[in-house]
Design a protein around this motif. Structure first.
Motif, mmCIF file in Angstrom:
data_model
loop_
_atom_site.group_PDB
_atom_site.id
_atom_site.type_symbol
_atom_site.label_atom_id
_atom_site.label_comp_id
_atom_site.label_asym_id
_atom_site.label_seq_id
_atom_site.Cartn_x
_atom_site.Cartn_y
_atom_site.Cartn_z
ATOM 1 N N ALA A 1 -0.720 -3.674 -1.181
ATOM 2 C CA ALA A 1 0.394 -2.893 -0.904
ATOM 3 C C ALA A 1 1.345 -2.706 -2.150
ATOM 4 O O ALA A 1 1.687 -1.236 -2.074
ATOM 5 C CB ALA A 1 1.500 -3.759 0.283
ATOM 6 N N ALA A 2 1.821 -3.568 -2.926
ATOM 7 C CA ALA A 2 2.300 -3.108 -4.207
ATOM 8 C C ALA A 2 1.414 -2.087 -5.130
ATOM 9 O O ALA A 2 1.924 -1.286 -5.718
ATOM 10 C CB ALA A 2 2.456 -4.396 -5.045
ATOM 11 N N LYS A 3 -0.003 -2.382 -5.095
ATOM 12 C CA LYS A 3 -0.778 -1.290 -5.938
ATOM 13 C C LYS A 3 -0.823 0.203 -5.465
ATOM 14 O O LYS A 3 -0.590 1.025 -6.064
ATOM 15 C CB LYS A 3 -2.196 -1.868 -5.945
ATOM 16 N N ARG A 4 -0.732 0.061 -3.987
ATOM 17 C CA ARG A 4 -0.719 1.496 -3.334
ATOM 18 C C ARG A 4 0.760 2.140 -3.591
ATOM 19 O O ARG A 4 1.009 3.140 -3.460
ATOM 20 C CB ARG A 4 -1.071 1.364 -1.749
ATOM 21 N N ALA A 19 -2.845 6.544 -11.131
ATOM 22 C CA ALA A 19 -2.808 6.474 -9.614
ATOM 23 C C ALA A 19 -4.304 5.849 -9.211
ATOM 24 O O ALA A 19 -4.250 5.227 -8.096
ATOM 25 C CB ALA A 19 -2.082 7.585 -9.234
ATOM 26 N N ALA A 20 -5.224 6.766 -9.638
ATOM 27 C CA ALA A 20 -6.483 6.540 -9.019
ATOM 28 C C ALA A 20 -6.879 5.194 -9.260
ATOM 29 O O ALA A 20 -7.688 4.458 -8.467
ATOM 30 C CB ALA A 20 -7.343 7.617 -9.569
ATOM 31 N N GLN A 25 -8.165 -0.526 -7.500
ATOM 32 C CA GLN A 25 -7.929 -1.767 -7.251
ATOM 33 C C GLN A 25 -7.675 -2.271 -5.967
ATOM 34 O O GLN A 25 -8.018 -3.232 -5.679
ATOM 35 C CB GLN A 25 -6.923 -2.106 -8.361
ATOM 36 N N ALA A 26 -6.782 -1.333 -5.409
ATOM 37 C CA ALA A 26 -6.092 -1.912 -4.111
ATOM 38 C C ALA A 26 -7.256 -1.927 -2.787
ATOM 39 O O ALA A 26 -7.412 -2.860 -2.028
ATOM 40 C CB ALA A 26 -5.182 -0.824 -3.606
ATOM 41 N N CYS A 69 1.168 -5.763 4.985
ATOM 42 C CA CYS A 69 0.567 -5.068 4.000
ATOM 43 C C CYS A 69 -0.375 -3.919 4.181
ATOM 44 O O CYS A 69 -0.975 -3.118 3.367
ATOM 45 C CB CYS A 69 0.111 -5.992 2.934
ATOM 46 N N GLY A 70 -0.887 -3.873 5.389
ATOM 47 C CA GLY A 70 -1.927 -2.816 5.904
ATOM 48 C C GLY A 70 -3.113 -3.216 5.543
ATOM 49 O O GLY A 70 -4.069 -2.287 5.307
ATOM 50 N N VAL A 71 -3.477 -4.556 5.306
ATOM 51 C CA VAL A 71 -4.897 -4.768 4.773
ATOM 52 C C VAL A 71 -5.791 -4.845 5.942
ATOM 53 O O VAL A 71 -7.086 -4.555 5.699
ATOM 54 C CB VAL A 71 -4.790 -6.212 4.280
ATOM 55 N N ALA A 72 -5.589 -5.145 7.312
ATOM 56 C CA ALA A 72 -6.566 -5.304 8.417
ATOM 57 C C ALA A 72 -6.995 -3.717 8.847
ATOM 58 O O ALA A 72 -6.199 -2.904 8.894
ATOM 59 C CB ALA A 72 -5.974 -6.114 9.513
ATOM 60 N N ASP A 73 -8.140 -3.880 9.417
ATOM 61 C CA ASP A 73 -8.410 -2.741 10.241
ATOM 62 C C ASP A 73 -7.827 -3.055 11.647
ATOM 63 O O ASP A 73 -7.416 -4.124 12.043
ATOM 64 C CB ASP A 73 -9.988 -2.516 10.546
#
Length: 262
Positions: A1-4, A19-20, A25-26, A69-73
């Motif tokens: 989440a921090a990287k995004r 940014a890319a 990395q995220a 953090c939005g990691v899961a599907d």
């Protein structure tokens, strides 16, 4: 989440190449978390990996942070949401740090079974992110009722993780800090989660996704909401068929966007 989030900042200041890199990395980190930490045995994310990189199959509130953090599907998120709201984790007052069926569970242990308001707010925000607003509302409701039992309606740093019973209040944790800044902040994050508010200031858009108001809260008004150089009042009213949302007293170029489905 921090990287995004950092990637979004990088794009805004013209650093599209960096940014890319951050997004890449995220993406890799997200894949690694889902590969190494998802534990089908318990239907949620493992607490940790041991020295041999084996998943520690313990059900905890930490899985809610994965949603935040939005990691899961969405399939995994649904399973995590159901688990977090099971009786083993949700006490009726809030989400325990550790489930009652874990060998290390102790409702009076600082980290191994107690309930932390700030932790619960992160869990609620994670649930709402995946469309589980009613679950977020249950957590908010439990915390509201708990606050009614504490002096000055002030949520402490933590309280004990005993199951809620009719006619009894939450059991206090004797050495809990009160006031506690992140417990105070928890109220606002839980409110944001249940209302489904997301603001895009550069675009001048106030987004509301699947708003939910618990039965004890009929109306919420956010006065003089500052969005960039603009101002507005955002109102929510509970109706029999859902929640009515309005953007009024608008100063500047703002618009309201509402969605009721994921």
């Amino acid at each position: 989440a921090a990287k995004r989030a950092a990637a979004e900042i990088a794009r805004a200041i013209g650093e599209s190449g960096y940014a890319a890199v951050l997004v890449g990395q995220a993406d890799r980190l997200q894949e690694a978390i889902n590969t190494k930490f998802w534990c089908g045995e318990i239907g949620t994310y493992a607490l940790a990996l041991d020295g041999d990189k084996r998943a520690c199959a313990v059900r905890t509130s930490n899985a809610g942070h994965v949603l935040y953090c939005g990691v899961a599907d969405h399939e995994k998120a649904t399973l995590v949401g159901r688990d977090l709201m099971s009786q083993a984790l949700y006490s009726g007052w809030g989400v325990r740090t550790v489930a009652t069926d874990a060998s290390l569970y102790n409702p009076m242990s600082y980290h191994n079974g107690t309930i932390w308001p700030h932790d619960c707010s992160i869990v609620a925000a994670g649930l709402a992110r995946y469309g589980m607003s009613s679950y977020a509302g249950r957590i908010f409701t439990g915390m509201f009722h708990a606050a009614c039992h504490f002096s000055n309606f002030r949520l402490p740093e933590l309280f004990c993780g005993f199951q809620r019973h009719a006619g009894e209040g939450p059991v206090t944790y004797p050495s809990a800090c009160t006031p506690q800044a992140w417990s105070s902040g928890a109220v606002f994050l839980m409110l944001e989660a249940t209302l489904g508010v997301d603001i895009n200031a550069p675009a001048g858009v106030v987004s509301v996704r699947q708003p939910y108001l618990p039965e004890w809260l009929d109306r919420v008004t956010l006065n003089n909401l500052a969005i960039g150089d603009c101002r507005a009042t955002l109102e929510f009213r509970r109706r029999k068929d859902g929640v009515e949302v309005g953007l009024t007293q608008v100063q500047g170029n703002l618009r309201l966007s509402r969605t009721d489905r994921m």
